[in-house]
Design a protein around this motif. Structure first.
Motif, PDB file in Angstrom:
ATOM      1  N   LEU A 152       3.954  11.773  -0.973  1.00  0.00           N
ATOM      2  CA  LEU A 152       4.923  10.722  -0.641  1.00  0.00           C
ATOM      3  C   LEU A 152       4.887  10.313   0.823  1.00  0.00           C
ATOM      4  O   LEU A 152       4.963   9.132   1.156  1.00  0.00           O
ATOM      5  CB  LEU A 152       6.313  11.261  -0.981  1.00  0.00           C
ATOM      6  N   ASP A 153       4.759  11.279   1.687  1.00  0.00           N
ATOM      7  CA  ASP A 153       4.842  10.985   3.129  1.00  0.00           C
ATOM      8  C   ASP A 153       3.493  10.746   3.770  1.00  0.00           C
ATOM      9  O   ASP A 153       3.398  10.484   4.955  1.00  0.00           O
ATOM     10  CB  ASP A 153       5.561  12.119   3.856  1.00  0.00           C
ATOM     11  N   SER A 154       2.434  10.853   2.979  1.00  0.00           N
ATOM     12  CA  SER A 154       1.099  10.746   3.567  1.00  0.00           C
ATOM     13  C   SER A 154       0.724   9.319   3.902  1.00  0.00           C
ATOM     14  O   SER A 154      -0.064   9.067   4.802  1.00  0.00           O
ATOM     15  CB  SER A 154       0.049  11.309   2.621  1.00  0.00           C
ATOM     16  N   ILE A 155       1.261   8.382   3.106  1.00  0.00           N
ATOM     17  CA  ILE A 155       0.895   6.985   3.307  1.00  0.00           C
ATOM     18  C   ILE A 155       2.178   6.190   3.496  1.00  0.00           C
ATOM     19  O   ILE A 155       3.123   6.362   2.777  1.00  0.00           O
ATOM     20  CB  ILE A 155       0.111   6.443   2.084  1.00  0.00           C
ATOM     21  N   SER A 156       2.146   5.323   4.481  1.00  0.00           N
ATOM     22  CA  SER A 156       3.309   4.477   4.697  1.00  0.00           C
ATOM     23  C   SER A 156       3.341   3.382   3.650  1.00  0.00           C
ATOM     24  O   SER A 156       2.366   2.684   3.435  1.00  0.00           O
ATOM     25  CB  SER A 156       3.247   3.860   6.086  1.00  0.00           C
ATOM     26  N   GLU A 157       4.475   3.246   2.979  1.00  0.00           N
ATOM     27  CA  GLU A 157       4.604   2.224   1.946  1.00  0.00           C
ATOM     28  C   GLU A 157       4.655   0.835   2.567  1.00  0.00           C
ATOM     29  O   GLU A 157       4.521  -0.160   1.895  1.00  0.00           O
ATOM     30  CB  GLU A 157       5.879   2.453   1.135  1.00  0.00           C
ATOM     31  N   GLU A 158       4.851   0.809   3.850  1.00  0.00           N
ATOM     32  CA  GLU A 158       4.992  -0.486   4.519  1.00  0.00           C
ATOM     33  C   GLU A 158       3.658  -1.191   4.714  1.00  0.00           C
ATOM     34  O   GLU A 158       3.634  -2.389   4.882  1.00  0.00           O
ATOM     35  CB  GLU A 158       5.626  -0.297   5.920  1.00  0.00           C
ATOM     36  N   SER A 159       2.607  -0.422   4.729  1.00  0.00           N
ATOM     37  CA  SER A 159       1.339  -1.051   5.079  1.00  0.00           C
ATOM     38  C   SER A 159       0.702  -1.767   3.917  1.00  0.00           C
ATOM     39  O   SER A 159       0.974  -1.491   2.800  1.00  0.00           O
ATOM     40  CB  SER A 159       0.367  -0.013   5.641  1.00  0.00           C
TER      41      SER A 159
ATOM     42  N   GLU B 203      10.423  -8.768   1.851  1.00  0.00           N
ATOM     43  CA  GLU B 203       9.089  -9.336   1.894  1.00  0.00           C
ATOM     44  C   GLU B 203       8.028  -8.254   1.713  1.00  0.00           C
ATOM     45  O   GLU B 203       7.057  -8.433   0.990  1.00  0.00           O
ATOM     46  CB  GLU B 203       8.901 -10.036   3.241  1.00  0.00           C
ATOM     47  N   THR B 204       8.238  -7.135   2.391  1.00  0.00           N
ATOM     48  CA  THR B 204       7.303  -6.016   2.275  1.00  0.00           C
ATOM     49  C   THR B 204       7.249  -5.522   0.834  1.00  0.00           C
ATOM     50  O   THR B 204       6.181  -5.294   0.278  1.00  0.00           O
ATOM     51  CB  THR B 204       7.773  -4.848   3.167  1.00  0.00           C
ATOM     52  N   ARG B 205       8.432  -5.399   0.254  1.00  0.00           N
ATOM     53  CA  ARG B 205       8.521  -4.903  -1.107  1.00  0.00           C
ATOM     54  C   ARG B 205       7.847  -5.871  -2.078  1.00  0.00           C
ATOM     55  O   ARG B 205       7.111  -5.468  -2.965  1.00  0.00           O
ATOM     56  CB  ARG B 205      10.001  -4.704  -1.451  1.00  0.00           C
ATOM     57  N   LEU B 206       8.103  -7.158  -1.849  1.00  0.00           N
ATOM     58  CA  LEU B 206       7.490  -8.161  -2.719  1.00  0.00           C
ATOM     59  C   LEU B 206       5.969  -8.100  -2.625  1.00  0.00           C
ATOM     60  O   LEU B 206       5.277  -8.146  -3.638  1.00  0.00           O
ATOM     61  CB  LEU B 206       7.980  -9.568  -2.358  1.00  0.00           C
ATOM     62  N   SER B 207       5.452  -7.932  -1.418  1.00  0.00           N
ATOM     63  CA  SER B 207       3.995  -7.942  -1.303  1.00  0.00           C
ATOM     64  C   SER B 207       3.405  -6.685  -1.957  1.00  0.00           C
ATOM     65  O   SER B 207       2.342  -6.736  -2.560  1.00  0.00           O
ATOM     66  CB  SER B 207       3.547  -8.144   0.142  1.00  0.00           C
TER      67      SER B 207
ATOM     68  N   GLU C  35      11.145  -6.978 -11.480  1.00  0.00           N
ATOM     69  CA  GLU C  35      11.544  -6.654 -10.112  1.00  0.00           C
ATOM     70  C   GLU C  35      11.153  -7.779  -9.145  1.00  0.00           C
ATOM     71  O   GLU C  35      11.898  -8.124  -8.237  1.00  0.00           O
ATOM     72  CB  GLU C  35      10.902  -5.344  -9.680  1.00  0.00           C
ATOM     73  N   ARG C  36       9.977  -8.340  -9.395  1.00  0.00           N
ATOM     74  CA  ARG C  36       9.521  -9.450  -8.561  1.00  0.00           C
ATOM     75  C   ARG C  36      10.505 -10.623  -8.665  1.00  0.00           C
ATOM     76  O   ARG C  36      10.878 -11.226  -7.667  1.00  0.00           O
ATOM     77  CB  ARG C  36       8.133  -9.897  -9.036  1.00  0.00           C
TER      78      ARG C  36
END
Ligand SMILES: [Zn+2]
Length: 123
Positions: free
Chosen positions: A116-123, A70-74, A14-15
């Motif tokens: 799933l909604d408890s933590i933002s995947e973006e952070s 970029e977010t996904r990659l990190s 995926e990377r």
């Protein structure tokens, strides 16, 4: 028991896919380690203002495509780094194993389906 080897392979492929997409949009700044969106290569010298505006819009569109990648990659890089840790594949909220089905879809997942909604995947 999580199949970490399988997850790692998935993360790595995926990377690579992400990196390819990002290379199409910009380049990695070696000094800052950040990705910069580059404007599309110019085939013709700028002719008029309309053209310039179009290219600017295009650049905006490219930057807005770059950010989620970029977010996904990190997230993926973090997951690869942490894969051998005890906590890998465990929900950050309830500390239980994350469902394999969920990890298959998103190997960088940090929570189980319930949280799933408890933590933002973006952070
Ligand atoms: Zn949970």
């Amino acid at each position: 028991m999580l199949d970490k080897k399988k997850i790692k392979e998935k993360l790595e492929s995926e990377r690579d896919v992400l990196l390819e997409q990002m290379k199409g949009l910009g380049r990695l700044n070696e000094e800052t380690g950040e990705w910069e969106t580059t404007p599309e290569e110019l085939e013709f010298p700028e002719s008029d203002e309309n053209d310039k505006a179009d290219r600017f819009e295009d650049f905006e569109a490219r930057s807005s495509m770059m950010k989620p990648l970029e977010t996904r990659l990190s997230n993926i890089l973090k997951a690869i780094k942490g894969i051998n840790r005890e906590s890998f594949g465990k929900c950050e909220v309830c500390k239980k194993d994350i469902e394999m089905t969920r990890l298959e879809v998103n190997p960088a997942a940090r929570t189980c389906k319930k949280h799933l909604d408890s933590i933002s995947e973006e952070s």
